[in-house]
Write an enzyme that holds these catalytic residues in place. Structure first.
Site, mmCIF file in Angstrom:
data_model
loop_
_atom_site.group_PDB
_atom_site.id
_atom_site.type_symbol
_atom_site.label_atom_id
_atom_site.label_comp_id
_atom_site.label_asym_id
_atom_site.label_seq_id
_atom_site.Cartn_x
_atom_site.Cartn_y
_atom_site.Cartn_z
ATOM 1 N N ARG A 164 -5.400 -12.603 -1.164
ATOM 2 C CA ARG A 164 -6.553 -11.209 -1.607
ATOM 3 C C ARG A 164 -6.131 -10.901 -3.041
ATOM 4 N NH1 ARG A 164 -7.564 -11.153 2.556
ATOM 5 N NH2 ARG A 164 -8.219 -10.804 4.648
ATOM 6 N N SER A 241 -7.144 -1.377 5.628
ATOM 7 C CA SER A 241 -5.385 -1.530 5.935
ATOM 8 C C SER A 241 -4.735 -1.714 4.971
ATOM 9 C CB SER A 241 -5.372 -2.873 6.521
ATOM 10 O OG SER A 241 -5.731 -3.729 7.918
ATOM 11 N N GLU A 342 -2.175 -2.950 -0.102
ATOM 12 C CA GLU A 342 -3.287 -3.405 -0.822
ATOM 13 C C GLU A 342 -4.509 -2.364 -1.434
ATOM 14 O OE1 GLU A 342 -6.036 -5.533 2.089
ATOM 15 O OE2 GLU A 342 -4.806 -6.397 3.389
#
Length: 348
Positions: A164, A241, A342
């Protein structure tokens, strides 16, 4: 170039929160992007680059400078050494590109179907889902360097991809504006069915699934979790998410398993996560007193997926942040783990 004033940003995001952009420009070309950057610089305005709006939380105060929305189009294919090379404009809708790639029977991004947002955002977070990450197929990224005003083609290695992350959201955050992404896909390749959800979907099949069938299955699974933008479904009014799966050191993981055992619980084991001691953030959330559909005023958790914070209607950015902090505090109190968000937070 058209500069608009006091433009509402909430409608340009999937979470639908945030204030106004003092100035706003939409650029559909590299030249237009350069012009907008120069306009911001000459007026000494802080610059924020907006893509598909799918992975960010904009503050209620909005953005005091210029918001530049990248809308560069184009999907071009060439064949090279047995591979299919796709050059895709940063403003293209990500799922449109995936759909075209799958229709052309080119493997490499089929498990990334249904992810909202634009192509330009995918290298930033090294977008991944269901066993695939874009770093596996990105050949290069064309970007405008705000330090020297020049265009640079960054190879895969130069992007510094990890889970990520990339240089674009870590060491070189704010330095580059992504204009085009080049992907190397495999014509006639087989779909990557690694993740448990996908394996279950095809468990009874007597033949291998096609790329299109895999894409359809991924979209079906995402929809069941509220992770597909579906009109009328408030669970899809989210940033996807909201928390990363934490990657733990060995001693942290041992401490977690001991805490779980003391509560009569077992930390779930997923083959895709085990190698890096990556733990399911959703499991941590659901075992910290938060259930699917949990509400905290106008914000809450999706009724389909505990990792998605959703706008239940007329939520403010402050409501979303309060929900985030509530979940983080609960998980830390129960498990000693601090969940990392995130999305990108803008204007806070």
């Amino acid at each position: 170039m058209v500069i608009q004033e006091n433009v509402a940003l909430a409608p340009l995001t999937t979470l639908a929160v945030g204030g106004l952009a003092r100035y706003f420009v939409q650029a559909a070309s590299i030249a237009g992007t350069k012009e907008a950057v120069q306009a911001a610089s000459s007026r000494n305005l802080p610059l924020f680059v907006l893509g598909g709006g799918s992975n960010l939380v904009i503050s209620d105060s909005g953005w005091p400078g210029l918001v530049l929305r990248i809308a560069i189009p184009g999907i071009e294919r060439r064949d090279e050494g047995g591979a299919a090379i796709f050059e895709v404009g940063a403003g293209e809708e990500w799922d449109k590109f995936v759909s075209q790639a799958v229709a052309l029977n080119c493997a490499g991004v089929e498990c990334l179907s249904g992810i909202p947002g634009s192509v330009g955002g995918t290298p930033v977070q090294n977008v991944g889902a269901y066993g695939q990450e874009v770093s596996e197929t990105i050949e290069s990224v064309l970007a405008l360097d705000l330090r020297d005003g020049q265009l640079h083609e960054l190879c895969n290695e130069a992007c510094g991809f990890s889970y990520r992350t990339s240089i674009f959201n870590t060491t070189e955050r704010g330095r580059y504006i992504i204009l085009r992404v080049t992907y190397r896909l495999e014509p006639g390749g087989q779909p990557q069915i690694r993740y448990a959800d996908l394996k279950r979907e095809f468990a009874s099949w007597s033949r291998p699934a096609s790329l299109q069938e895999t894409r359809d299955a991924v979209r079906k699974i995402r929809a069941s979790k509220g992770m597909l933008i579906t009109p009328g479904d408030e669970d899809s009014r989210s940033a996807g998410s909201f928390f990363k799966n934490p990657v733990l050191a060995e001693e942290q993981f041992a401490a977690l398993t001991q805490r779980a055992a003391a509560k009569g619980l077992q930390v779930p084991s997923y083959p895709a996560l085990d190698a890096s001691r990556k733990v399911s953030a959703a499991w941590l959330v659901e075992h910290s007193g938060f259930h699917k559909g949990f509400r905290n005023g106008r914000a809450g958790l999706s009724s389909k997926h505990a990792l998605a914070i959703v706008n239940r209607g007329q939520a403010s950015a402050a409501d979303i942040v309060a929900m985030k902090e509530t979940v983080q505090s609960g998980v830390f109190e129960n498990w000693g783990i601090r969940l990392e968000p995130e999305p990108v937070f803008v204007g806070f």
